[in-house]
Scaffold this active site. Structure first.
Site, PDB file in Angstrom:
ATOM      1  N   GLU A 128       0.840  -1.208   0.000  1.00 59.34           N
ATOM      2  CA  GLU A 128       0.000   0.000   0.000  1.00 59.34           C
ATOM      3  C   GLU A 128       0.874   1.256   0.000  1.00 59.34           C
ATOM      4  O   GLU A 128       0.529   2.269  -0.632  1.00 59.34           O
ATOM      5  CB  GLU A 128      -0.919  -0.042   1.230  1.00 59.34           C
ATOM      6  N   THR A 181      -4.129  11.088  -5.364  1.00 55.11           N
ATOM      7  CA  THR A 181      -4.139  10.991  -3.900  1.00 55.11           C
ATOM      8  C   THR A 181      -3.267  12.100  -3.302  1.00 55.11           C
ATOM      9  O   THR A 181      -3.623  12.704  -2.286  1.00 55.11           O
ATOM     10  CB  THR A 181      -3.654   9.599  -3.456  1.00 55.11           C
TER      11      THR A 181
HETATM   12  P1  ADP Z   1      -7.211   3.501  -4.743  1.00 57.30           P
HETATM   13  O1  ADP Z   1      -7.635   4.434  -3.638  1.00 57.30           O
HETATM   14  O2  ADP Z   1      -8.341   3.190  -5.665  1.00 57.30           O
HETATM   15  O3  ADP Z   1      -6.476   2.302  -4.244  1.00 57.30           O
HETATM   16  P2  ADP Z   1      -4.690   4.630  -5.162  1.00 57.30           P
HETATM   17  O4  ADP Z   1      -4.444   5.980  -5.778  1.00 57.30           O
HETATM   18  O5  ADP Z   1      -4.450   4.443  -3.702  1.00 57.30           O
HETATM   19  O6  ADP Z   1      -6.166   4.263  -5.583  1.00 57.30           O
HETATM   20  O7  ADP Z   1      -3.797   3.500  -5.879  1.00 57.30           O
HETATM   21  C1  ADP Z   1      -3.687   3.385  -7.233  1.00 57.30           C
HETATM   22  C2  ADP Z   1      -2.210   3.570  -7.624  1.00 57.30           C
HETATM   23  O8  ADP Z   1      -1.461   2.379  -7.319  1.00 57.30           O
HETATM   24  C3  ADP Z   1      -2.087   3.781  -9.112  1.00 57.30           C
HETATM   25  O9  ADP Z   1      -1.074   4.746  -9.317  1.00 57.30           O
HETATM   26  C4  ADP Z   1      -1.614   2.425  -9.642  1.00 57.30           C
HETATM   27  O10 ADP Z   1      -0.850   2.535 -10.809  1.00 57.30           O
HETATM   28  C5  ADP Z   1      -0.792   1.881  -8.483  1.00 57.30           C
HETATM   29  N1  ADP Z   1      -0.771   0.398  -8.463  1.00 57.30           N
HETATM   30  C6  ADP Z   1       0.304  -0.405  -8.548  1.00 57.30           C
HETATM   31  N2  ADP Z   1      -0.043  -1.711  -8.508  1.00 57.30           N
HETATM   32  C7  ADP Z   1      -1.393  -1.743  -8.391  1.00 57.30           C
HETATM   33  C8  ADP Z   1      -2.352  -2.787  -8.316  1.00 57.30           C
HETATM   34  N3  ADP Z   1      -2.005  -4.078  -8.351  1.00 57.30           N
HETATM   35  N4  ADP Z   1      -3.641  -2.435  -8.202  1.00 57.30           N
HETATM   36  C9  ADP Z   1      -4.019  -1.135  -8.174  1.00 57.30           C
HETATM   37  N5  ADP Z   1      -3.165  -0.096  -8.250  1.00 57.30           N
HETATM   38  C10 ADP Z   1      -1.856  -0.389  -8.361  1.00 57.30           C
END
Ligand code: ADP
Length: 306
Positions: A128, A181
């Site tokens: 995360e 974010t």
């Molecule tokens: P959410 O709140 O929907 O999780 P985030 O902004 O916290 O969205 O996370 C998405 C970010 O994490 C994007 O930049 C994405 O490219 C990156 N990322 C890397 N690997 C993954 C994955 N397996 N699933 C989702 N997002 C990913």
């Protein structure tokens, strides 16, 4: 068992008053993942469907959390991970958390469950952190523990599982606009007024009490955010109209899901949740913003083996 298929659910973090600490788990939307135990050592992402995401283990949150767990327990095998993404990255309903939690959960089952949920959360936090540049567990905890959770601390990891009233439903709208974010964090004040802090922590306390006592009226009164929402709502078009349409349709409360752009409303019963969904549709169908809506029961189990 050498392979496992799992459902890794979407989650709603913050829940109005509980910025960075409260979250709950959804049932009707989530990623699927297949994890294979292999003779070859190491962690590989072998398939990604449904989103453009990196295959390099160190650049994908599923790979980073898997590696953190793998390096800590050093098992005598390796793992291949397939990701079938149903939760759009950046939607504010825990897309990255679903991947980070799913890989460690699946590996743990294939290894005979040597780790408990708190330890799984500890390794998932590493994944995360790749997505959000800080370790926060407000989406991971509900995905791993199910239901409502409160993150008392991330170092050490200390998660409280809260009870979920039986008849609680959620309606969600995801306007398909991009909110970074980092931008959603940068907009927040560094200092807050003491009076607002008092209001906020009284609402967190009463929300927790409402969940324990099945008190829907108290839950409704507690779903208020005087600190974060006033700043972040300007990033989400028609937020105030959506929120009043939810309350007018009988929702207990309505707020920003995580850092947005998704908006959630909690309701007593599925019938009201569907009314709220209709109201959301009538607001957004008049705009030219792409969006989707759904209704879900709260998922008290968290990640499920399929
Ligand atoms: P959410 O709140 O929907 O999780 P985030 O902004 O916290 O969205 O996370 C998405 C970010 O994490 C994007 O930049 C994405 O490219 C990156 N990322 C890397 N690997 C993954 C994955 N397996 N699933 C989702 N997002 C990913």
């Amino acid at each position: 068992m050498d392979s496992i298929k799992i459902f890794s659910p979407a989650t709603v973090a913050n829940v109005s008053c509980g910025f960075d600490v409260l979250g709950f788990c959804l049932d009707s939307i989530g990623d699927e993942m297949i994890i294979h135990k292999t003779l070859e050592k190491g962690i590989r992402i072998t398939k990604i469907k449904g989103a453009e995401l990196p295959f390099e283990t160190e650049k994908n949150v599923a790979g980073v959390s898997a590696l953190a767990m793998y390096n800590a327990i050093n098992p005598d095998c390796g793992f291949d991970i397939e990701i079938y993404k149903k939760i759009k990255p950046g939607s504010g309903i825990g897309s990255s958390a679903a991947s980070a939690a799913g890989s460690v959960f699946g590996m743990n089952v294939l290894l005979g469950n040597p780790l408990d949920k708190t330890e799984l959360t500890k390794y998932a936090l590493k994944g995360e952190a790749l997505a959000s540049e800080c370790e926060h567990a407000d989406n991971l905890a509900p995905a791993i523990f199910g239901g409502f959770t409160l993150v008392r601390s991330v170092d050490p990891v200390d998660i409280l599982q809260l009870p979920t009233p039986d008849d609680l439903y959620v309606t969600l709208i995801h306007p398909q606009i991009e909110i970074k974010t980092a931008e959603a964090r940068a907009i927040l004040p560094k200092q807050i007024a003491l009076q607002n802090a008092i209001t906020q922590w009284s609402n967190v306390g009463s929300l927790v009490h409402a969940l324990h006592t099945n008190d829907y009226d108290l839950l409704s009164k507690s779903l208020s955010d005087v600190i974060i929402e006033p700043h972040r709502k300007q990033l989400i078009p028609y937020f105030d109209t959506i929120k009043s349409s939810a309350i007018d349709s009988g929702a207990l409360g309505c707020g920003i899901s995580g850092s947005g752009p998704s908006i959630f409303a909690l309701t007593k019963g599925e019938k009201i949740a569907k009314h709220v969904e209709k109201a959301f549709n009538s607001v957004y169908s008049k705009t030219n913003i792409k969006y989707y809506t759904f209704v879900s029961k709260i998922n008290t189990q968290g990640i499920k083996i399929l």
